[in-house]
Scaffold this active site. Structure first.
Site, PDB file in Angstrom:
ATOM      1  N   ASP A 107       0.810  -1.226   0.000  1.00  0.00           N
ATOM      2  CA  ASP A 107       0.000   0.000   0.000  1.00  0.00           C
ATOM      3  C   ASP A 107       0.843   1.275   0.000  1.00  0.00           C
ATOM      4  OD1 ASP A 107       0.788  -0.406   2.569  1.00  0.00           O
ATOM      5  OD2 ASP A 107      -1.208  -0.220   3.469  1.00  0.00           O
ATOM      6  N   ASP A 132       1.729 -10.242   3.505  1.00  0.00           N
ATOM      7  CA  ASP A 132       0.778 -10.046   4.616  1.00  0.00           C
ATOM      8  C   ASP A 132      -0.699 -10.166   4.226  1.00  0.00           C
ATOM      9  OD1 ASP A 132       2.853  -9.648   6.341  1.00  0.00           O
ATOM     10  OD2 ASP A 132       2.800  -7.463   6.224  1.00  0.00           O
ATOM     11  N   ARG A 159       6.482 -29.074  15.426  1.00  0.00           N
ATOM     12  CA  ARG A 159       5.576 -30.000  16.117  1.00  0.00           C
ATOM     13  C   ARG A 159       6.290 -31.317  16.463  1.00  0.00           C
ATOM     14  NH1 ARG A 159       0.476 -30.411  17.058  1.00  0.00           N
ATOM     15  NH2 ARG A 159      -0.117 -28.640  15.791  1.00  0.00           N
ATOM     16  N   ARG A 167       6.575 -30.082  24.946  1.00  0.00           N
ATOM     17  CA  ARG A 167       6.836 -28.651  25.105  1.00  0.00           C
ATOM     18  C   ARG A 167       5.693 -27.797  24.596  1.00  0.00           C
ATOM     19  NH1 ARG A 167      13.066 -28.980  23.321  1.00  0.00           N
ATOM     20  NH2 ARG A 167      13.899 -29.150  25.415  1.00  0.00           N
ATOM     21  N   MET A 174       5.028 -13.430  10.657  1.00  0.00           N
ATOM     22  CA  MET A 174       4.919 -12.037  10.210  1.00  0.00           C
ATOM     23  C   MET A 174       3.462 -11.570  10.211  1.00  0.00           C
ATOM     24  SD  MET A 174       7.816 -11.281   7.380  1.00  0.00           S
ATOM     25  CE  MET A 174       9.489 -10.947   7.939  1.00  0.00           C
ATOM     26  N   GLY A 190      -2.520 -26.744  12.621  1.00  0.00           N
ATOM     27  CA  GLY A 190      -3.142 -27.327  13.813  1.00  0.00           C
ATOM     28  C   GLY A 190      -2.705 -26.691  15.119  1.00  0.00           C
ATOM     29  N   LYS A 218      -3.711 -33.020  26.119  1.00  0.00           N
ATOM     30  CA  LYS A 218      -2.645 -32.648  25.170  1.00  0.00           C
ATOM     31  C   LYS A 218      -1.346 -32.463  25.940  1.00  0.00           C
ATOM     32  CE  LYS A 218      -5.451 -30.396  21.680  1.00  0.00           C
ATOM     33  NZ  LYS A 218      -5.837 -29.160  21.041  1.00  0.00           N
ATOM     34  N   GLN A 260      10.083 -16.269   5.901  1.00  0.00           N
ATOM     35  CA  GLN A 260       8.703 -16.270   5.382  1.00  0.00           C
ATOM     36  C   GLN A 260       8.569 -15.474   4.094  1.00  0.00           C
ATOM     37  OE1 GLN A 260       5.854 -15.616   8.992  1.00  0.00           O
ATOM     38  NE2 GLN A 260       7.907 -15.041   9.625  1.00  0.00           N
TER      39      GLN A 260
HETATM   40  P1  ATP Z   1       5.317  -3.355   2.396  1.00  0.00           P
HETATM   41  O1  ATP Z   1       3.943  -3.955   2.394  1.00  0.00           O
HETATM   42  O2  ATP Z   1       6.370  -4.373   2.316  1.00  0.00           O
HETATM   43  O3  ATP Z   1       5.545  -2.352   3.501  1.00  0.00           O
HETATM   44  P2  ATP Z   1       4.978  -1.067   0.755  1.00  0.00           P
HETATM   45  O4  ATP Z   1       4.780  -0.869  -0.687  1.00  0.00           O
HETATM   46  O5  ATP Z   1       3.822  -0.692   1.643  1.00  0.00           O
HETATM   47  O6  ATP Z   1       5.422  -2.545   0.999  1.00  0.00           O
HETATM   48  P3  ATP Z   1       6.541   1.187   1.743  1.00  0.00           P
HETATM   49  O7  ATP Z   1       7.926   1.219   2.252  1.00  0.00           O
HETATM   50  O8  ATP Z   1       5.456   1.656   2.632  1.00  0.00           O
HETATM   51  O9  ATP Z   1       6.302  -0.296   1.217  1.00  0.00           O
HETATM   52  O10 ATP Z   1       6.475   2.103   0.399  1.00  0.00           O
HETATM   53  C1  ATP Z   1       7.392   1.886  -0.656  1.00  0.00           C
HETATM   54  C2  ATP Z   1       7.811   3.203  -1.243  1.00  0.00           C
HETATM   55  O11 ATP Z   1       6.672   3.892  -1.774  1.00  0.00           O
HETATM   56  C3  ATP Z   1       8.421   4.197  -0.267  1.00  0.00           C
HETATM   57  O12 ATP Z   1       9.782   3.942   0.005  1.00  0.00           O
HETATM   58  C4  ATP Z   1       8.247   5.517  -1.019  1.00  0.00           C
HETATM   59  O13 ATP Z   1       9.257   5.678  -1.976  1.00  0.00           O
HETATM   60  C5  ATP Z   1       6.904   5.296  -1.734  1.00  0.00           C
HETATM   61  N1  ATP Z   1       5.846   5.977  -0.983  1.00  0.00           N
HETATM   62  C6  ATP Z   1       5.179   5.553   0.104  1.00  0.00           C
HETATM   63  N2  ATP Z   1       4.322   6.470   0.563  1.00  0.00           N
HETATM   64  C7  ATP Z   1       4.447   7.548  -0.244  1.00  0.00           C
HETATM   65  C8  ATP Z   1       3.854   8.862  -0.308  1.00  0.00           C
HETATM   66  N3  ATP Z   1       2.938   9.245   0.565  1.00  0.00           N
HETATM   67  N4  ATP Z   1       4.232   9.693  -1.293  1.00  0.00           N
HETATM   68  C9  ATP Z   1       5.168   9.314  -2.195  1.00  0.00           C
HETATM   69  N5  ATP Z   1       5.775   8.111  -2.187  1.00  0.00           N
HETATM   70  C10 ATP Z   1       5.425   7.237  -1.236  1.00  0.00           C
END
Ligand code: ATP
Length: 328
Positions: A107, A132, A159, A167, A174, A190, A218, A260
């Site tokens: 995102d 994730d 397991r 244990r 993650m 499980g 268990k 992972q």
């Molecule tokens: P993960 O899920 O692994 O965290 P991600 O895509 O969310 O992946 P981030 O590090 O949050 O990873 O974002 C990747 C890159 O996107 C940042 O290093 C930055 O360069 C760019 N980025 C994130 N937010 C912004 C923003 N608000 N404006 C401009 N660029 C952004």
């Protein structure tokens, strides 16, 4: 009338995930199929700012469908968070004749793509790549299925030793903000109890559940804990707390960590990557922009980037119930 697209750039950004290479391959080959050029951009947005580009044809993505990580490398770019950085990146794209961008990432990467689109009216399309599975607008992100298989494989091995020594194992997986990995892999492997950020089980209920499980016969137990679990303790403090209250348990902690994120992608992730890559390129060619391609009800579908970024990927309540019943 939107500009005719003759050349598409593709990059991977943020945390890497298995299936990113298969997605790059799909984007490159779909471009070739439609007789348009494709350019690989190295190191995410940082490479865009530095003009680290390489022309890619269908043969430059041979033998990568089965490889983890990303051949284009990934990066987090502080410079891209600035207007000057993005301006430089835009100039480089224009100079190289690149007309649109496919961004494979999470995102944060989508936020960057959306900002870039808003500033320059530049066509962008997102492919969700993160283990994730915490992105709205898709049932699966690239790498989630592979990560689940990795975690289940590890817990199966744990397991063996847990049951040989009677244990209790606390296995941290993650998921800082989302419990999808913990919940799915916990059911698959499980686990006796699953702790996720979305549900606060509470320490007392955890102890109660362990007591019940011991009383029911268990002799060993596995508790899967998402790293972002809100129980208020990290996994080592949790171990101490359980030990204080439960001296009869011999407790061990296993933090699975970055393993992972690696490994050869599962068949599911390879097929997913191939489908999303085709849809991303073909959507751009249809004049669409500012969307994420994902899977909704088993079909490839587009979600506006803004919604994908702001929307919340809910935990599956049915799975929570299944997990409760399985730990009886
Ligand atoms: P993960 O899920 O692994 O965290 P991600 O895509 O969310 O992946 P981030 O590090 O949050 O990873 O974002 C990747 C890159 O996107 C940042 O290093 C930055 O360069 C760019 N980025 C994130 N937010 C912004 C923003 N608000 N404006 C401009 N660029 C952004």
């Amino acid at each position: 009338m939107s500009k005719t697209i003759k050349k598409i750039g593709v990059l991977t950004s943020g945390g890497d995930s298995p299936g990113m290479n298969a997605a790059i391959r799909s984007v490159v080959r779909t471009c070739a199929y439609h007789n348009i050029e494709c350019v690989g951009i190295y190191r995410g947005y940082q490479g865009m700012i530095e003009g680290d580009f390489k022309e890619m044809g269908p043969r430059s993505v041979n033998n990568i469908v089965n490889k983890g990580g990303t051949i284009l490398k990934s990066a987090r770019s502080k410079e891209f968070m600035t207007v000057e950085g993005r301006k430089k990146a835009h100039e480089n794209l224009v100079d190289a004749g690149i007309d649109a961008l496919v961004v494979i990432g999470g995102d944060g990467s989508f936020t960057g793509a959306e900002v870039f689109n808003n500033e320059f009216g530049y066509p962008v399309m997102g492919i969700p790549g993160t283990i994730d599975n915490d992105i709205f607008g898709t049932s699966h992100t690239l790498g989630f299925d592979t990560a689940l298989n990795t975690v289940v494989d590890c817990i199966d091995k744990i397991r063996d030793t847990a049951s040989s020594h009677n244990r209790l194992f606390l296995v941290e997986v993650m998921g800082r903000d989302a419990g999808h990995i913990a919940l799915n892999a916990g059911i698959g492997a499980g686990a006796e109890e699953i702790l996720i950020p979305e549900e606060d089980l509470g320490l007392e209920r955890l102890l109660e559940s362990l007591r019940r499980s011991k009383a029911s016969g268990k002799s060993s137990s596995i508790v899967v804990i998402a790293e972002g679990d809100k129980i208020g303790k990290n996994v080592f403090e949790l171990k101490d707390y359980i030990e204080e209250n439960f001296p009869e348990y011999d407790i061990r902690v296993s933090v699975l960590g970055h393993m992972q994120r690696g490994g050869s992608p599962s068949c599911y992730d390879r097929v997913l990557a191939s489908r999303l890559g085709v849809k991303a390129v073909e959507s751009i060619l249809e004049g669409k922009s500012n969307f994420m391609v994902g899977i909704i009800n088993d079909k490839v579908a587009l979600t506006p980037l803004e919604q994908a970024i702001k929307g919340h990927s809910e935990i599956d309540r049915e799975l929570l119930r299944v997990s409760d019943i399985m730990t009886t």
